[in-house]
Design a protein around this motif. Structure first.
Motif, PDB file in Angstrom:
ATOM      1  N   GLU A 147      -5.299  54.969  66.517  1.00  0.00           N
ATOM      2  CA  GLU A 147      -6.178  55.970  67.122  1.00  0.00           C
ATOM      3  C   GLU A 147      -7.618  55.796  66.634  1.00  0.00           C
ATOM      4  OE1 GLU A 147      -6.586  60.678  66.335  1.00  0.00           O
ATOM      5  OE2 GLU A 147      -4.590  60.045  67.010  1.00  0.00           O
ATOM      6  N   THR A 148      -7.764  55.459  65.362  1.00  0.00           N
ATOM      7  CA  THR A 148      -9.086  55.287  64.752  1.00  0.00           C
ATOM      8  C   THR A 148      -9.817  54.082  65.334  1.00  0.00           C
ATOM      9  OG1 THR A 148      -8.349  56.325  62.703  1.00  0.00           O
ATOM     10  CG2 THR A 148     -10.286  54.916  62.549  1.00  0.00           C
ATOM     11  N   VAL A 190      -3.982  43.233  56.971  1.00  0.00           N
ATOM     12  CA  VAL A 190      -4.998  43.883  57.795  1.00  0.00           C
ATOM     13  C   VAL A 190      -4.355  45.033  58.567  1.00  0.00           C
ATOM     14  CG1 VAL A 190      -6.674  43.579  59.655  1.00  0.00           C
ATOM     15  CG2 VAL A 190      -6.299  41.737  57.998  1.00  0.00           C
ATOM     16  N   ALA A 191      -4.824  46.238  58.290  1.00  0.00           N
ATOM     17  CA  ALA A 191      -4.262  47.424  58.933  1.00  0.00           C
ATOM     18  C   ALA A 191      -4.865  47.658  60.316  1.00  0.00           C
ATOM     19  CB  ALA A 191      -4.493  48.647  58.059  1.00  0.00           C
ATOM     20  N   GLY A 192      -6.074  47.155  60.532  1.00  0.00           N
ATOM     21  CA  GLY A 192      -6.730  47.339  61.820  1.00  0.00           C
ATOM     22  C   GLY A 192      -8.077  46.643  61.825  1.00  0.00           C
ATOM     23  N   SER A 193      -8.745  46.671  62.970  1.00  0.00           N
ATOM     24  CA  SER A 193     -10.033  45.981  63.089  1.00  0.00           C
ATOM     25  C   SER A 193     -11.027  46.847  63.852  1.00  0.00           C
ATOM     26  CB  SER A 193      -9.853  44.630  63.787  1.00  0.00           C
ATOM     27  OG  SER A 193      -9.057  44.774  64.949  1.00  0.00           O
ATOM     28  N   GLU A 208      -9.215  45.732  74.056  1.00  0.00           N
ATOM     29  CA  GLU A 208      -7.859  45.417  74.517  1.00  0.00           C
ATOM     30  C   GLU A 208      -7.148  44.506  73.517  1.00  0.00           C
ATOM     31  OE1 GLU A 208      -4.521  45.280  77.134  1.00  0.00           O
ATOM     32  OE2 GLU A 208      -6.265  46.614  77.062  1.00  0.00           O
ATOM     33  N   VAL A 209      -7.870  43.529  72.989  1.00  0.00           N
ATOM     34  CA  VAL A 209      -7.293  42.612  71.991  1.00  0.00           C
ATOM     35  C   VAL A 209      -6.896  43.378  70.730  1.00  0.00           C
ATOM     36  CG1 VAL A 209      -7.770  40.649  70.478  1.00  0.00           C
ATOM     37  CG2 VAL A 209      -8.525  40.588  72.862  1.00  0.00           C
ATOM     38  N   PHE A 210      -7.781  44.252  70.265  1.00  0.00           N
ATOM     39  CA  PHE A 210      -7.547  44.977  69.013  1.00  0.00           C
ATOM     40  C   PHE A 210      -6.410  45.982  69.114  1.00  0.00           C
ATOM     41  CE2 PHE A 210     -12.134  44.566  67.133  1.00  0.00           C
ATOM     42  CZ  PHE A 210     -11.962  43.182  67.071  1.00  0.00           C
ATOM     43  N   THR A 211      -6.125  46.461  70.319  1.00  0.00           N
ATOM     44  CA  THR A 211      -5.133  47.531  70.480  1.00  0.00           C
ATOM     45  C   THR A 211      -3.847  47.080  71.173  1.00  0.00           C
ATOM     46  OG1 THR A 211      -6.188  48.230  72.570  1.00  0.00           O
ATOM     47  CG2 THR A 211      -6.912  49.329  70.557  1.00  0.00           C
ATOM     48  N   ASP A 227      -0.977  41.307  65.675  1.00  0.00           N
ATOM     49  CA  ASP A 227      -0.126  41.864  64.610  1.00  0.00           C
ATOM     50  C   ASP A 227       0.385  40.791  63.645  1.00  0.00           C
ATOM     51  OD1 ASP A 227      -0.549  44.334  65.702  1.00  0.00           O
ATOM     52  OD2 ASP A 227       1.491  44.625  66.463  1.00  0.00           O
ATOM     53  N   GLU A 228       0.852  39.695  64.199  1.00  0.00           N
ATOM     54  CA  GLU A 228       1.400  38.635  63.345  1.00  0.00           C
ATOM     55  C   GLU A 228       0.307  38.013  62.479  1.00  0.00           C
ATOM     56  OE1 GLU A 228       3.876  34.418  63.802  1.00  0.00           O
ATOM     57  OE2 GLU A 228       3.848  35.853  65.466  1.00  0.00           O
TER      58      GLU A 228
END
Length: 339
Positions: free
Chosen positions: A274-275, A152-155, A131-134, A139-140
């Protein structure tokens, strides 16, 4: 002669890395006959092709090429072929390669507020972490490293780290006097001490022998590593203390990302979201397979009430969140998503 050969090999590897950054391949043709220049995004990865994160990245790459009509594709360099995580972060920063997957502590070197998302018990469960990651609350923070040439594009999740020893660990008192291997970090030592045990920093490859010889009473890691390294043979009780869920961050060079068209940026961003979700699912499948192997070899998995352990590590939370108002705000946003 050996020295000359070594130098030639190093030069060849360096040239290969530079060529792989965002190399232009021969143009493909669109349906209307117009040429499309393909840009290959090279991403450094320090695990094998069998790792859940590799599988998630491979799917991302296939979809990226398809949805950008061949304008972008992904080339994964696994098994730390391009260097350790610190080195590959620097390659992304300079633009020598496009992307890398690195542990959260690496990015902490650029922004101390990343320490918050790597705190013990900052996440109550994998569902909470997902939930935190998505949710967008990070974002900030993820954009805060742009001044360093990347963001960072994602985690990705790497699952939860749990204690395994020669007996069930259900309370902090059960850990009293138990020397448990932790990552070679003062914070990790302090964490395990607060949990009730004796944090003992050591390389992962030394754990099996150290437990055999009585230097340690156990280790702490996720189920996949526990099974892969056959630690069930020397520490058959795997207790779900869930004390740590350190994110693995996907970083991308800022100039390369900003060189995309608005349409391709949107495709990249949507596929990355999505990934992240997909990787949680692949991770869970890998955990299930690892547990099955461990149980077949005599392991017992123990469910634990984590609240007493959470209470014990609060001093670490206080220390990190006191560092800045930004760190405190991130902490509160993450804890606010607990259901």
């Amino acid at each position: 002669m050996k020295k000359i050969v070594s130098i030639m090999m190093a030069v060849t590897m360096a040239l290969g890395v530079m060529a792989g950054c965002s190399a232009d391949k021969p143009a493909a043709e669109e349906g209307n006959g117009a040429a499309v220049k393909e840009t290959v995004l090279k991403i450094a990865f320090n695990q094998s092709e069998n790792h859940p994160q590799y599988k998630a990245l491979a799917t991302f790459g296939e979809k990226l090429k398809e949805e950008t009509a061949g304008a972008y594709s992904l080339e994964i360099a696994p098994n730390a072929l391009l260097g350790d995580q610190r080195a590959t972060a620097e390659l992304v920063q300079s633009g020598t390669i496009a992307m890398a997957v690195v542990g959260n502590p690496i990015v902490e070197n650029f922004s101390k507020e990343f320490a918050v998302i790597g705190l013990p018990y900052i996440y109550d469960s994998l569902d909470h972490q997902k939930e935190v990651f998505t949710s967008g609350v990070l974002d900030e923070l993820f954009a805060s490293t742009e001044s360093n040439g990347f963001f960072v594009a994602g985690s990705f999740t790497a699952g939860s780290r749990n204690v395994y020893t020669d007996k069930p660990i259900e309370t902090p008192e059960d850990l009293a006097g138990y020397k448990v291997r932790v990552m070679e970090s003062d914070t990790m030592v302090k964490m395990l001490d607060l949990m009730g045990g004796v944090g003992t920093p050591m390389g992962q490859g030394e754990v099996y022998t150290a437990v055999q010889q009585g230097v340690l009473e156990g280790g702490e890691n996720n189920e996949v590593t526990y099974a892969d390294l056959k630690h069930y043979e020397i520490a058959p009780y795997f207790s779900y203390t869930q004390h740590l869920m350190v994110p693995d961050l996907i970083i991308i060079n800022d100039d390369i990302y900003n060189g995309m068209t608005a349409e391709n940026k949107e495709i990249f961003d949507n596929l990355m979201k999505e990934t992240i979700i997909n990787e949680f699912e692949v991770w869970n499948e890998s955990v299930a397979a690892a547990k099955e192997i461990a149980v077949e070899n005599g392991a017992t998995f123990v469910e634990v009430d984590i609240k007493p352990f959470q209470e014990n590590v609060k001093p670490l939370h206080d220390e990190v969140t006191a560092a800045s108002e930004g760190a405190k705000a991130i902490y509160e946003a993450i804890r606010g998503l607990v259901k």
